[in-house]
Design a protein around this motif. Structure first.
Motif, mmCIF file in Angstrom:
data_model
loop_
_atom_site.group_PDB
_atom_site.id
_atom_site.type_symbol
_atom_site.label_atom_id
_atom_site.label_comp_id
_atom_site.label_asym_id
_atom_site.label_seq_id
_atom_site.Cartn_x
_atom_site.Cartn_y
_atom_site.Cartn_z
ATOM 1 N N HIS A 85 -7.455 -92.322 -45.533
ATOM 2 C CA HIS A 85 -7.368 -91.111 -44.863
ATOM 3 C C HIS A 85 -5.899 -90.861 -44.368
ATOM 4 O O HIS A 85 -5.128 -89.823 -44.737
ATOM 5 C CB HIS A 85 -8.317 -90.582 -43.711
ATOM 6 N N HIS A 86 -5.454 -91.807 -43.778
ATOM 7 C CA HIS A 86 -3.994 -91.951 -43.353
ATOM 8 C C HIS A 86 -3.062 -91.865 -44.515
ATOM 9 O O HIS A 86 -2.258 -91.051 -44.623
ATOM 10 C CB HIS A 86 -3.708 -93.298 -42.777
ATOM 11 N N VAL A 88 -3.771 -90.325 -47.288
ATOM 12 C CA VAL A 88 -3.997 -89.111 -48.120
ATOM 13 C C VAL A 88 -3.237 -87.863 -47.296
ATOM 14 O O VAL A 88 -2.380 -87.107 -47.800
ATOM 15 C CB VAL A 88 -5.510 -88.615 -48.146
ATOM 16 N N GLU A 89 -3.190 -88.237 -45.955
ATOM 17 C CA GLU A 89 -2.582 -87.215 -45.051
ATOM 18 C C GLU A 89 -1.107 -87.249 -45.195
ATOM 19 O O GLU A 89 -0.305 -86.374 -45.215
ATOM 20 C CB GLU A 89 -2.859 -87.511 -43.424
ATOM 21 N N ASP A 92 -0.148 -85.600 -48.384
ATOM 22 C CA ASP A 92 -0.369 -84.121 -48.181
ATOM 23 C C ASP A 92 1.095 -83.550 -47.500
ATOM 24 O O ASP A 92 1.012 -82.665 -47.889
ATOM 25 C CB ASP A 92 -1.603 -83.974 -47.242
ATOM 26 N N VAL A 98 -1.566 -81.727 -51.054
ATOM 27 C CA VAL A 98 -1.422 -82.352 -52.026
ATOM 28 C C VAL A 98 -2.815 -82.268 -52.861
ATOM 29 O O VAL A 98 -3.946 -82.008 -52.239
ATOM 30 C CB VAL A 98 -1.302 -84.044 -51.843
#
Lengths: 161, 980
Positions: A85-86, A88-89, A92, A98
């Motif tokens: 998740h990190h 992906v953030e 983003d 993103v």
């Protein structure tokens, strides 16, 4: 330790692969085939973890893209889920909302970002800001190198005149 | 941050004509996206490879072009094809002075090469230079490569520079230098052992990132040697305390948790340091307790930290208070709706159960729920827990469950594992012989050939030796119950080979031992097996040897041997077999049957498989014979070592042996002197180790012959010849069936030295009674209320469990599950999961979703676009929670409603007319791009807001269209925010 990172689309197309442990090209293909078979067929409410050949694969789905990381038996799955998740953030923030298309056409950028986040299969930096700053510094160097750029901005400029 | 985003955006899309790559590359990506099948994709990639092969060797390629070629190579390789022809160009690119190109080159080599690749030697020099660069970004890039590519041999080349970089002024460089040293340590601990103190020093680095990175190598070091790091306990505890008190920079916060990744790493380290050390553990209690209290259990990361706390608590010297806190968290995990948390709960329970077994009883119903959950991962984790808590009181239920599960899975890796676990538990806790045999039968029957052959040999040994007690009757009961069950099973179709081997061996050894079954009955069964599995030579060998034993026992007992006609025909058939091993066995059988009772008893005494075999390697019993022959004028034997002039067999054989063990070509002569030494020694060690292993192994045949010559009084000459034959076969081919068959000859011929033991005539096994009790147990488990019963059998007495069950029912705080649910709902990831079922995300490439409207519609698409961009609407969609469910469909709608207006429009949306719309992208770049798109894109170029954003999507859409990368309406997912 993270042994590899895979990004697979819902159709099983490979979007990014990063191997931290040695795998031959043949093994890689096999791994991808095997794992996409397992992961893509899992229902939405099940665990985000799969036990696989004595390892564990943690995956998470974002829109139509699956982010998978293979870890050791005694690693903390929830933590790895958050590492995903990190990542992906950070993606983003970098791309600004993103989407899969960003990653399709800029996979090398996704690699650069991943390189700042993970190194040799370990999380090297847990601060988003630090990663972002490094990437920005690298890009600003790149920036100066490209001048014939901005066809789009030209078009935009013309259009708005 | 805003600025970065703009840069990112610009880089990503704005500049360089879109995505920064040439039209050609975009086309490639597009066509890959459009490929309908793997075969089509492969074809496209192969033609791309051809193109690249041609282009990349052209002279004077502009740098930008070259960079793109390399990126295209990366792409090709990523899709699983071989791009090795371009590796050298990637390597060349790393030499470039331009950072942009260098970075691309480095990226490519880290993706292409493994640490043992030959080309690495060409990069080392560049890396050395770059590590000394003034530009810290170049140093960083080089360090990234160092982490991936530097191997044991090249470590010394870069080590001094990396160590120097530990003191670099930029924290990013220090961090990467630490990670590089960590990598070196993993690859070759000795090379950096003198530098270990550096890790300690870096722990006190000002930058939390560097400190966090240092924890990785320290964790490894502490895993190996706990005691020399005990002094750091206080430092680790104080760091953890500072983090928990939020004294780290805000930027390390993650979802409102202070530096959770560093916390987790620290907890892992503390668990190692505190394990079995009361004094060290006492330092930790306070801080771990604090974290337990402070952790936000509604977020995923909070739970990750909590889980790590439990792991830590269960590893260090136990503390009642912390154990209680851990148990509370586990209870919360198990009661959660999330499968992930349940999984972690089960895992945590498995850790805690060693310290406080009573915790498991509280959660028995939850555990059983997990066991019956459709989610395989969860189920397996639960089996792992059960495996950990198996006792002699619950072994039957647990193993039974495990086998039931094992029968239904296809995953061979896991099947092997669970089978060996069943065997292990059965061996350890078996309540009775019958149960043991039954269980083993089921395991073998279903897990088949996945079971390691060692397990089978263990089983044979166990049956032969008994359970080790001095009670002979129990042992013979075990055997006769085994024989009985095997005779029943043997008729079933398609038994796994390994199981048949066990059956044959046991029947041969003990088939007639208790006198319950006649020899002709058992031999008949064995012949059936040999017939039914005529392709399996190992099984046939086992069967023949078993037959031989049965006949011999008959002769020894003074009974007349009546060879059944089918047995006779089998013997005849096999005496002409292609397998020399089978042939030999049959000839031995025929020879031995002809001998008298006394002789056979010496050759094959009954029930002597456990006796040690004495092998007279000098063959001294042949001395007389040799002497006689010499007197008759035979040539004396010259030992191999003394046969100097003859280049024959000895050389041949030693070479052959060498080759067989190193597999094929010998590279020694061409390699560096260092590695050649171990490879020379390996054959020796291999050969010696195989001698000890009683497993059929191809490399085994050499010893076989030795063993075989002893009992079978065939003359040495013939076996010599055969030995050579074997050698030839191995030289020219891989070790094939004949050698593997030979190996079985050994394993069973080991059993051919015996001693007489009294034959136990009476059998007091009552198979029916056994079966009945078995059934009884089963029904006990399954009567209603099923679950509670199961719980009872797993966790203890029935009454107790019922009481417990009801009490846990009361204990559940009624609100807790609701609270959990509602708070979880607020986190984004849950949201994603929740929304997906409602609005199933349309496939990128799936066909025919009826959102398309055929034919041109009269609505002006750009009006719609503008409407969508209307500030009021924007405002309403600003809430990220709604976007996923409401506005996303709007966008889709928008795409789908686009009419084929005008020429360019029509060209751009072919999918809407011909419906061949599994296109990721369709249509080609069009020179006449719609200016309206540009306007929309330009209208809000600078205002980017965080999170899922309609505008963003629209902009991307506009840009993409301009690029000619037109999404068909079926694929809005491509534009869907990953974080939406």
């Amino acid at each position: 330790m993270i042994h590899f990172v895979l990004l697979i689309s819902r159709q099983g197309k490979v979007r990014l692969t990063k191997w931290y442990s040695p795998y031959s090209q043949k093994e890689r293909t096999k791994v991808i085939r095997e794992l996409s078979g397992v992961i893509l067929s899992r229902g939405p409410k099940l665990c985000n973890f799969v036990e696989w050949r004595g390892y564990k694969v943690v995956y998470k789905r974002y829109a139509s893209l699956y982010f998978c990381m293979c870890i050791d038996q005694d690693d903390n799955e929830l933590e790895v889920l958050e590492i995903i998740h990190h990542y992906v953030e950070i993606l983003d923030r970098y791309f600004g909302s993103v989407c899969e298309l960003d990653l399709i056409f800029n996979f090398h950028k996704a690699y650069y970002i991943l390189d700042e986040l993970l190194i040799a299969g370990e999380l090297q930096e847990s601060s988003k800001k630090t990663v972002a700053r490094l990437i920005a510094a690298q890009d600003s160097l790149v920036e100066s190198a490209k001048e014939q750029a901005s066809s789009i901005s030209n078009i935009i400029a013309q259009a708005t005149k | 941050m805003e600025q970065l985003k703009t840069i990112g955006r610009e880089l990503a899309m704005g500049s360089q004509g879109g995505f920064g790559q040439s039209k050609e590359f975009l086309d490639l990506v597009k066509s890959i996206g459009e490929a309908r099948s793997k075969a089509e994709e492969d074809r496209i990639v192969l033609s791309e490879i051809e193109t690249l092969k041609r282009r990349i060797v052209e002279p004077d390629i502009p740098r930008r072009k070259m960079k793109e070629y390399i990126i295209r190579l990366v792409y090709v390789e990523m899709l699983g094809h071989d791009a090795s022809f371009g590796y050298i160009h990637a390597v060349k690119m790393t030499h470039n002075d331009n950072l942009l190109l260098k970075r691309t080159g480095y990226l490519a080599v880290t993706l292409f090469l493994n640490e043992d690749h030959d080309l690495i030697i060409l990069i080392v020099n560049t890396i050395q230079k770059d590590l000394k660069s003034d530009n810290y970004l170049i140093v960083c890039a080089a360090l990234n490569v160092v982490c991936k590519l530097i191997n044991e041999e090249t470590i010394p080349a870069v080590l001094p520079q990396v160590v120097e970089l530990l003191g670099h002024s930029k924290e990013a460089v220090r961090k990467k230098a630490i990670m590089a040293l960590h990598r070196f340590y993993q690859k070759s601990p000795s090379s950096v052992s003198h530098l270990v103190s550096n890790f300690r020093k870096r722990l006190c680095d000002n930058d939390p990132g560097v400190m966090g990175a240092t924890l990785c190598p320290l964790f490894d070091l502490i895993t190996i040697d706990v005691n020399s790091y005990k002094d750091l306990v206080v430092s680790f505890v104080s760091i953890l305390k500072q983090i928990a008190e939020r004294r780290l920079p805000k930027s390390y916060d993650y979802h409102q948790m202070p530096a959770p990744f560093i916390q987790i790493k620290l907890l892992k380290i503390l668990a190692l340091l505190g394990s079995g050390d009361k004094q060290a553990s006492e330092h930790m209690y306070t801080v771990v307790g604090d974290i337990f209290r402070k952790c936000d259990s509604s977020s995923n990361i909070g739970n990750a930290v909590l889980y790590e706390c439990i792991s830590c608590v269960s590893a260090i010297y136990p503390n009642a208070k912390l154990l209680e806190a851990a148990a509370d968290v586990i209870a919360r995990f198990l009661k959660s709706d999330s499968h992930n948390l349940k999984y972690m709960g089960i895992d945590a329970l498995g850790r805690l159960i060693k310290l406080s077994p009573e915790v498991a009883e509280q959660h028995q119903l939850a555990v059983i729920d997990c066991l019956e959950d459709p989610d395989d991962t969860l189920k397996r984790k639960t089996f792992e827990l059960l495996y950990k808590m198996t006792k002699s009181s619950n072994v039957e239920v647990i193993v039974d469950r495990m086998i039931d599960y094992m029968i239904n899975i296809n995953d061979n890796h896991y099947k092997t594992e669970i089978a060996s676990r069943c065997v292990e538990l059965a061996e350890q806790f078996a309540p009775s012989n019958h149960w043991f045999i039954q269980t083993m039968n089921r395991v073998f029957e279903h897990a088949g050939d996945l079971v390691k052959s060692k397990v089978a040999h263990n089983l044979m040994r166990l049956i032969a030796e008994g359970f080790g007690e001095e009670d002979d009757t129990a042992d013979s009961q075990l055997r006769s119950s085994a024989v009985e069950s095997y005779l029943r099973i043997i008729g079933e179709p398609k038994l796994p080979s390994l199981f048949l081997q066990v059956i044959c061996w046991v029947l041969g050894e003990y088939g007639t031992a208790d006198g319950k079954f006649s020899a002709s009955y058992v031999t008949g069964k064995l012949c059936d097996v040999a017939d039914a599995y005529s392709n399996d030579e190992i099984v046939k060998s086992y069967a023949v040897t078993a037959l031989m034993k049965l006949f011999v026992f008959e002769i020894a007992a003074g009974r007349k041997v009546d060879i059944l006609p089918e047995c006779q025909s089998l013997i005849e058939e096999l005496s002409a077999s292609h397998s020399t091993d089978l042939q030999q066995r049959v000839y031995e059988l025929q020879a031995i049957i002809g001998l008298d009772a006394h002789a056979v008893e010496c050759i094959l005494p009954s029930d002597a498989s456990c006796e040690d075999i004495e092998i007279d390697k000098n063959l001294s019993f042949l001395n007389d014979y040799v002497q006689q022959s010499l007197e008759k004028g035979a040539q004396p034997y010259i030992p191999e070592s003394e046969r100097s002039g003859m280049l024959d067999i000895s050389n041949f054989r030693s070479q052959d042996q060498h080759e067989a063990s190193t597999h094929g070509l010998r590279f020694e002569a061409y390699e560096l002197p260092k590695p050649s030494v171990p490879s020379r020694t390996t054959p020796v060690s291999l050969a010696s180790s195989t001698e000890l292993v009683p497993v059929p192994e191809p490399s085994y045949h050499r010893e076989v012959q030795q063993a075989a010559t002893v009992p079978s009084s065939s003359d040495t000459g013939s076996s010599e010849v055969k030995l050579r034959l074997d050698g030839v076969q191995k030289k020219w081919g891989r070790p094939t069936y004949s050698s593997s068959a030979a190996s079985t000859s050994n394993s069973s011929s080991q059993n051919t030295v015996y001693e007489v033991t009294p034959v136990d005539g009476s059998s007091n096994v009552n198979s029916k009674a056994r079966e009945a009790s078995y059934d009884l147990k089963k029904t006990q488990v399954e009567i209603s209320p099923e679950k509670q019963k199961l719980a009872a059998s797993l966790f203890g007495g029935t009454s107790k469990s019922e009481r417990r069950a009801s009490s846990t029912g009361h204990k559940v705080p009624k609100g807790s599950s609701h609270v959990l649910k509602s708070t979880a709902g607020s986190t984004t990831d849950v949201l994603v999961e929740k929304t997906t079922p409602v609005q199933p995300p349309p496939d990128l490439l799936d066909l025919g979703e009826p959102t398309l409207k055929d034919g041109p519609s009269s609505v002006d698409p750009f009006k719609q676009l503008e409407e969508l961009l209307d500030p009021t609407q924007l405002g309403s969609s600003a809430n990220p929670g709604i976007v996923g469910s409401t506005s996303a469909p709007d966008i889709m709608q928008l795409y789908s409603d686009k009419p084929a207006s005008g020429q360019s429009g029509g060209f751009m949306y072919p999918s809407s007319s011909n419906r061949s719309d599994d296109n990721l992208v369709s249509g080609l770049a069009n020179a006449t791009t719609d200016s309206a798109h540009n306007i929309t894109a330009a209208a809000h170029p600078s205002q980017f807001s965080k999170g899922p954003n309609l505008k963003d999507s629209l902009e991307k859409d506009a840009l993409v269209r301009q690029m000619g990368v037109t999404p068909s309406s079926q694929n809005p997912n491509l534009f869907k925010d990953l974080l939406g």
